[in-house]
Write a protein that holds these residues in place. Structure first.
Motif, PDB file in Angstrom:
ATOM      1  N   PHE A  43     -74.446  -9.226 -35.012  1.00 31.97           N
ATOM      2  CA  PHE A  43     -73.044  -8.835 -35.146  1.00 31.97           C
ATOM      3  C   PHE A  43     -72.799  -7.376 -34.776  1.00 31.97           C
ATOM      4  O   PHE A  43     -71.754  -6.816 -35.134  1.00 31.97           O
ATOM      5  CB  PHE A  43     -72.575  -9.098 -36.579  1.00 31.97           C
ATOM      6  CG  PHE A  43     -72.736 -10.530 -37.022  1.00 31.97           C
ATOM      7  CD1 PHE A  43     -71.850 -11.504 -36.617  1.00 31.97           C
ATOM      8  CD2 PHE A  43     -73.807 -10.899 -37.829  1.00 31.97           C
ATOM      9  CE1 PHE A  43     -72.004 -12.824 -37.021  1.00 31.97           C
ATOM     10  CE2 PHE A  43     -73.977 -12.212 -38.243  1.00 31.97           C
ATOM     11  CZ  PHE A  43     -73.078 -13.183 -37.831  1.00 31.97           C
ATOM     12  N   ASP A  44     -73.752  -6.768 -34.072  1.00 31.86           N
ATOM     13  CA  ASP A  44     -73.612  -5.369 -33.631  1.00 31.86           C
ATOM     14  C   ASP A  44     -73.323  -4.424 -34.790  1.00 31.86           C
ATOM     15  O   ASP A  44     -72.585  -3.436 -34.636  1.00 31.86           O
ATOM     16  CB  ASP A  44     -72.516  -5.243 -32.566  1.00 31.86           C
ATOM     17  CG  ASP A  44     -72.868  -6.004 -31.300  1.00 31.86           C
ATOM     18  OD1 ASP A  44     -74.064  -6.039 -30.940  1.00 31.86           O
ATOM     19  OD2 ASP A  44     -71.952  -6.584 -30.681  1.00 31.86           O
ATOM     20  N   ASP A  45     -73.871  -4.739 -35.958  1.00 31.50           N
ATOM     21  CA  ASP A  45     -73.754  -3.886 -37.140  1.00 31.50           C
ATOM     22  C   ASP A  45     -72.303  -3.699 -37.596  1.00 31.50           C
ATOM     23  O   ASP A  45     -71.955  -2.688 -38.218  1.00 31.50           O
ATOM     24  CB  ASP A  45     -74.397  -2.520 -36.885  1.00 31.50           C
ATOM     25  CG  ASP A  45     -75.182  -2.026 -38.097  1.00 31.50           C
ATOM     26  OD1 ASP A  45     -75.391  -2.829 -39.030  1.00 31.50           O
ATOM     27  OD2 ASP A  45     -75.583  -0.858 -38.107  1.00 31.50           O
ATOM     28  N   ARG A  46     -71.454  -4.677 -37.318  1.00 29.29           N
ATOM     29  CA  ARG A  46     -70.067  -4.598 -37.763  1.00 29.29           C
ATOM     30  C   ARG A  46     -69.998  -4.727 -39.289  1.00 29.29           C
ATOM     31  O   ARG A  46     -70.854  -5.377 -39.908  1.00 29.29           O
ATOM     32  CB  ARG A  46     -69.233  -5.701 -37.116  1.00 29.29           C
ATOM     33  CG  ARG A  46     -69.061  -5.532 -35.617  1.00 29.29           C
ATOM     34  CD  ARG A  46     -68.444  -6.773 -34.977  1.00 29.29           C
ATOM     35  NE  ARG A  46     -67.106  -7.069 -35.513  1.00 29.29           N
ATOM     36  CZ  ARG A  46     -66.420  -8.173 -35.189  1.00 29.29           C
ATOM     37  NH1 ARG A  46     -66.955  -9.072 -34.361  1.00 29.29           N
ATOM     38  NH2 ARG A  46     -65.214  -8.376 -35.697  1.00 29.29           N
ATOM     39  N   ASP A  50     -66.580  -9.123 -48.195  1.00 32.88           N
ATOM     40  CA  ASP A  50     -66.815 -10.216 -49.133  1.00 32.88           C
ATOM     41  C   ASP A  50     -65.972 -11.424 -48.710  1.00 32.88           C
ATOM     42  O   ASP A  50     -64.750 -11.354 -48.634  1.00 32.88           O
ATOM     43  CB  ASP A  50     -66.440  -9.775 -50.543  1.00 32.88           C
ATOM     44  CG  ASP A  50     -66.716 -10.838 -51.596  1.00 32.88           C
ATOM     45  OD1 ASP A  50     -67.201 -11.928 -51.235  1.00 32.88           O
ATOM     46  OD2 ASP A  50     -66.447 -10.566 -52.780  1.00 32.88           O
ATOM     47  N   GLY A  51     -66.659 -12.552 -48.461  1.00 34.19           N
ATOM     48  CA  GLY A  51     -65.956 -13.732 -47.978  1.00 34.19           C
ATOM     49  C   GLY A  51     -65.719 -14.794 -49.034  1.00 34.19           C
ATOM     50  O   GLY A  51     -65.436 -15.947 -48.699  1.00 34.19           O
ATOM     51  N   ARG A  87     -63.770 -18.067 -35.722  1.00 34.19           N
ATOM     52  CA  ARG A  87     -65.152 -18.488 -35.494  1.00 34.19           C
ATOM     53  C   ARG A  87     -65.935 -18.427 -36.804  1.00 34.19           C
ATOM     54  O   ARG A  87     -65.640 -17.603 -37.668  1.00 34.19           O
ATOM     55  CB  ARG A  87     -65.826 -17.582 -34.460  1.00 34.19           C
ATOM     56  CG  ARG A  87     -65.446 -17.882 -33.028  1.00 34.19           C
ATOM     57  CD  ARG A  87     -65.915 -16.792 -32.072  1.00 34.19           C
ATOM     58  NE  ARG A  87     -65.062 -15.614 -32.171  1.00 34.19           N
ATOM     59  CZ  ARG A  87     -63.922 -15.469 -31.505  1.00 34.19           C
ATOM     60  NH1 ARG A  87     -63.505 -16.431 -30.704  1.00 34.19           N
ATOM     61  NH2 ARG A  87     -63.204 -14.377 -31.642  1.00 34.19           N
ATOM     62  N   ILE A  88     -66.948 -19.280 -36.894  1.00 35.02           N
ATOM     63  CA  ILE A  88     -67.884 -19.262 -38.021  1.00 35.02           C
ATOM     64  C   ILE A  88     -69.294 -19.283 -37.460  1.00 35.02           C
ATOM     65  O   ILE A  88     -69.622 -20.134 -36.632  1.00 35.02           O
ATOM     66  CB  ILE A  88     -67.691 -20.470 -38.959  1.00 35.02           C
ATOM     67  CG1 ILE A  88     -66.252 -20.525 -39.504  1.00 35.02           C
ATOM     68  CG2 ILE A  88     -68.688 -20.411 -40.107  1.00 35.02           C
ATOM     69  CD1 ILE A  88     -65.937 -21.796 -40.269  1.00 35.02           C
ATOM     70  N   THR A  89     -70.131 -18.350 -37.914  1.00 33.09           N
ATOM     71  CA  THR A  89     -71.527 -18.295 -37.495  1.00 33.09           C
ATOM     72  C   THR A  89     -72.405 -18.648 -38.681  1.00 33.09           C
ATOM     73  O   THR A  89     -72.269 -18.070 -39.762  1.00 33.09           O
ATOM     74  CB  THR A  89     -71.901 -16.896 -36.977  1.00 33.09           C
ATOM     75  OG1 THR A  89     -71.033 -16.544 -35.891  1.00 33.09           O
ATOM     76  CG2 THR A  89     -73.338 -16.877 -36.466  1.00 33.09           C
ATOM     77  N   SER A 133     -58.574 -13.649 -37.588  1.00 33.61           N
ATOM     78  CA  SER A 133     -57.636 -13.111 -36.604  1.00 33.61           C
ATOM     79  C   SER A 133     -57.267 -11.667 -36.886  1.00 33.61           C
ATOM     80  O   SER A 133     -56.648 -11.005 -36.042  1.00 33.61           O
ATOM     81  CB  SER A 133     -56.365 -13.970 -36.578  1.00 33.61           C
ATOM     82  OG  SER A 133     -55.819 -14.124 -37.884  1.00 33.61           O
ATOM     83  N   ASP A 134     -57.653 -11.152 -38.068  1.00 34.10           N
ATOM     84  CA  ASP A 134     -57.422  -9.731 -38.342  1.00 34.10           C
ATOM     85  C   ASP A 134     -58.529  -8.860 -37.748  1.00 34.10           C
ATOM     86  O   ASP A 134     -58.539  -7.638 -37.922  1.00 34.10           O
ATOM     87  CB  ASP A 134     -57.288  -9.474 -39.842  1.00 34.10           C
ATOM     88  CG  ASP A 134     -58.552  -9.823 -40.638  1.00 34.10           C
ATOM     89  OD1 ASP A 134     -59.573 -10.179 -40.012  1.00 34.10           O
ATOM     90  OD2 ASP A 134     -58.514  -9.758 -41.885  1.00 34.10           O
ATOM     91  N   GLY A 135     -59.496  -9.497 -37.060  1.00 32.27           N
ATOM     92  CA  GLY A 135     -60.569  -8.759 -36.403  1.00 32.27           C
ATOM     93  C   GLY A 135     -61.735  -8.419 -37.309  1.00 32.27           C
ATOM     94  O   GLY A 135     -62.686  -7.767 -36.859  1.00 32.27           O
ATOM     95  N   LYS A 136     -61.713  -8.876 -38.565  1.00 32.30           N
ATOM     96  CA  LYS A 136     -62.771  -8.532 -39.514  1.00 32.30           C
ATOM     97  C   LYS A 136     -63.721  -9.714 -39.718  1.00 32.30           C
ATOM     98  O   LYS A 136     -63.367 -10.867 -39.474  1.00 32.30           O
ATOM     99  CB  LYS A 136     -62.161  -8.109 -40.849  1.00 32.30           C
ATOM    100  CG  LYS A 136     -61.302  -6.850 -40.763  1.00 32.30           C
ATOM    101  CD  LYS A 136     -60.709  -6.499 -42.118  1.00 32.30           C
ATOM    102  CE  LYS A 136     -59.844  -5.243 -42.034  1.00 32.30           C
ATOM    103  NZ  LYS A 136     -59.245  -4.901 -43.354  1.00 32.30           N
ATOM    104  N   LEU A 137     -64.930  -9.396 -40.197  1.00 32.51           N
ATOM    105  CA  LEU A 137     -65.932 -10.390 -40.518  1.00 32.51           C
ATOM    106  C   LEU A 137     -66.042 -10.531 -42.037  1.00 32.51           C
ATOM    107  O   LEU A 137     -66.036  -9.533 -42.760  1.00 32.51           O
ATOM    108  CB  LEU A 137     -67.298  -9.991 -39.950  1.00 32.51           C
ATOM    109  CG  LEU A 137     -67.394  -9.822 -38.436  1.00 32.51           C
ATOM    110  CD1 LEU A 137     -68.815  -9.413 -38.041  1.00 32.51           C
ATOM    111  CD2 LEU A 137     -66.998 -11.107 -37.709  1.00 32.51           C
TER     112      LEU A 137
END
Length: 276
Positions: A43-46, A50-51, A87-89, A133-137
């Motif tokens: 994830f390129d250290d993004r 908390d999900g 997306r979901i990884t 869609s807010d650009g966050k993980l």
């Protein structure tokens, strides 16, 4: 995934088989946590948020069969939330190739649940990372006790597996009060394929079977994307994906799958008032 990468994975898997008895203890003692490195590599250290209120993951704490461990991913956004899961990884931390699958959710399909079966090679944390869609993980995790799933022999013999390659079955499960051409539903796509991990040994030749698996799957209702998956060696033999979505009134459902040998498998099914 390159052939060099796969060969490196095979070496890692062989070492895991040789010394596997020690690995679960190391994980249980938390002597080694690969997750920080995976966040950097995958994830390129993004930043990881908390999900707990975004994505849920369900797996058995102790797997009955490490080669076919059920996993269910559920989106948990409130109806009033205007964000969307893009997306979901799915990451199995201790597997030789940690990325089990990446799922892309169709923009209008409103997919809320995805279930499949995976191989688990060692006692491990399993992470689900949702990109919104807010650009966050957003991340959540669970822990699974299993061992040897990636190197377990195929359940079917080679001739039977070869004859099943590319065969597809589609089922839909209409919810109460909904017709087959409208409303919310559950559906299932099943693909005949050995999905060899590259870590399994041929019992006759004592040689390792080359990695050979479904690496792409796309599903549409008419021409509208419902779900797409990039798969890895951790998806079990004969991939089986069950999911929920909302029908747009389409009259057909289409599937296209590709494997690492370049084969393309396609099928479509008519949806009418009598179901499929």
């Amino acid at each position: 995934m390159t052939s060099l990468h796969l060969r490196l994975l095979c070496v890692a898997g062989i070492l895991g088989v040789m010394f596997g008895a020690r690995l679960p203890l190391a994980v249980a003692d938390e002597a080694y946590d690969p997750w920080p490195g995976l966040v950097k590599d995958i994830f390129d250290d993004r930043p990881m948020n908390d999900g707990a209120d975004v994505i849920g993951i369900e797996m058995p704490y102790r797997a009955e069969d490490a080669a076919i461990v059920p996993v269910t991913l559920r989106t948990k956004l409130a109806p009033s939330d205007d964000r969307r899961v893009l997306r979901i990884t799915l990451v199995i931390d201790q597997n030789p190739a940690p990325i089990a699958a990446k799922f892309e959710l169709g923009p209008d399909a409103r997919v809320t649940e995805i279930s499949t079966r995976v191989r688990v090679n060692n006692y491990t944390n399993v992470h689900a990372v949702a990109e919104l869609s807010d650009g966050k993980l957003y991340v959540t995790k669970t822990f699974v006790k299993a061992s040897g799933g990636c190197s377990a022999p195929a359940a079917k013999d080679a001739d039977e597996a070869k004859n099943r390659i590319g065969q597809m079955r589609y089922r839909q499960f209409v919810k109460a009060g909904e017709g087959p051409t409208s409303g919310a539903r559950e559906a299932q796509i099943m693909i005949g394929h050995p999905n060899n991990s590259g870590l399994q040994m041929d019992q006759l030749t004592q040689l390792y079977i080359p990695a050979f698996f479904i690496n792409e799957l796309k599903l549409w209702q008419d021409d509208s994307l419902v779900l797409a998956m990039e798969g890895g060696i951790s998806i079990s033999e004969d991939p089986n994906i069950r999911f929920t979505y909302v029908s747009n009134g389409a009259k057909r459902f289409r599937a296209e799958a590709k494997d690492t040998a370049g084969h393309v498998f396609q099928n479509e099914w008519k949806i009418d008032d009598s179901g499929i």
